[in-house]
Design an enzyme around this catalytic site. Structure first.
Site, mmCIF file in Angstrom:
data_model
loop_
_atom_site.group_PDB
_atom_site.id
_atom_site.type_symbol
_atom_site.label_atom_id
_atom_site.label_comp_id
_atom_site.label_asym_id
_atom_site.label_seq_id
_atom_site.Cartn_x
_atom_site.Cartn_y
_atom_site.Cartn_z
ATOM 1 N N ASP A 176 -10.062 -4.042 -5.680
ATOM 2 C CA ASP A 176 -9.274 -3.258 -4.556
ATOM 3 C C ASP A 176 -10.067 -1.826 -4.505
ATOM 4 O O ASP A 176 -9.554 -0.783 -5.395
ATOM 5 C CB ASP A 176 -7.866 -3.199 -4.771
ATOM 6 N N SER A 212 0.699 -1.207 0.094
ATOM 7 C CA SER A 212 -0.169 -0.080 0.083
ATOM 8 C C SER A 212 0.936 1.234 0.100
ATOM 9 O O SER A 212 1.871 1.497 -0.738
ATOM 10 C CB SER A 212 -1.039 -0.087 1.174
ATOM 11 N N HIS A 272 -7.455 -5.501 -0.514
ATOM 12 C CA HIS A 272 -6.236 -4.519 -0.593
ATOM 13 C C HIS A 272 -5.250 -5.238 0.442
ATOM 14 O O HIS A 272 -3.993 -4.738 0.612
ATOM 15 C CB HIS A 272 -6.464 -3.396 0.220
#
Length: 277
Positions: free
Chosen positions: A217, A95, A245
């Protein structure tokens, strides 16, 4: 022990000589990698850590000014690299750590060999013809929810971003990770994340990188991953079967396979869109 290693709760594992650094995303800690790290211990030296303010880091050293931007977090990465005298590392960022790793590479390129981005986004806010996935009102709502009821927000968001309804224990694990972070620190981290825009920096990245994109996502849509792929030299793009995610938690075997396949491809000198056909 070096004070940086204590500050960031650094763990060094594995039997190999090639160093691989795993960097967790917002609201998590190094424990979020527990489903995949065992697969790397035989062949790699694995470095795990917590950003200051996360996990079991020394939270007394958290500085709201320093960590108001992602550059503050990249300083943690560089500090660890220098404390351990690391070179030619493979950096795996989840991320927001994808862009943190990119920033660190731009600042200290001699330390990096390859980058792996899991669910990355160079900018979360939609901007003209760029689709980051969020409107300004959406982001302000998230800030408000975290500020007013962080625990309630974690309970609501965890199953959504995990996207693995048949395994609710994974959402519970993620929620527990989120709740280990102080709400004020979580708010500061999410603000640094959602206000960031590193699209212009992508062109400064030259080492091989892999974008691992979940097929669905809500935090980092395919449009964001595709943007990175189009605008970054030597970036390879894989859309996984995994959804959500956190594919390193929800689909660890697929995540491990894609990372190892990328690492094994040692002689990348120029872009090849057919690499992962």
């Amino acid at each position: 022990m070096h004070p940086i290693l204590i500050r960031n709760n650094v763990k060094i594992l594995g039997e190999g000589s090639q160093v691989i650094v795993f960097a967790h995303g917002f609201g998590c800690a190094q424990s979020s990698w527990k489903y995949i790290t065992d697969a790397f211990l035989a062949d790699f030296k694995v470095i795990l850590f917590d950003y200051v303010g996360s996990g079991n880091s020394d939270k007394d050293q958290y500085d709201y000014h320093k960590y108001a931007t992602l550059e503050g977090y990249s300083c943690d990465v560089i500090d660890i690299i220098e404390a351990l005298a690391l070179k030619d590392i493979i950096f795996v960022g989840h991320s927001v750590s994808s862009m943190i790793g990119m920033i660190a590479d731009i600042q200290k390129p001699e330390a990096f060999k390859k980058l792996v981005f899991i669910g990355p986004s160079p900018k979360y806010l939609n901007d003209r013809d760029y689709i980051g996935g969020f409107e300004a009102a959406d982001i302000e709502t998230i800030f408000t929810q975290i500020a007013e009821d962080y625990v309630g927000w974690t309970k609501a968001i965890s199953p959504v971003v995990m996207s693995k309804s048949e395994a609710p224990e994974l959402s519970d694990f993620l929620q527990e990770c989120f709740e280990e972070t102080e709400p004020s620190i979580a708010l500061a981290f999410v603000m640094a994340t959602f206000k960031s825009d590193y699209r212009a920096e992508l062109k400064k990245l030259h080492i091989p990188s892999l974008t691992l994109q979940s097929s669905e996502d809500i935090m980092a849509p395919q449009s964001a991953g595709e943007y990175i792929h189009r605008n970054t030299k030597n970036n390879f793009y894989v859309v996984m079967k995994a959804t959500g995610h956190f594919p390193h938690i929800s689909e660890p075997e697929e995540t491990i396979r894609e990372i190892k396949d990328f690492i094994a491809y040692q002689n990348v000198t120029e872009r090849s869109d057919e690499l992962y056909a």
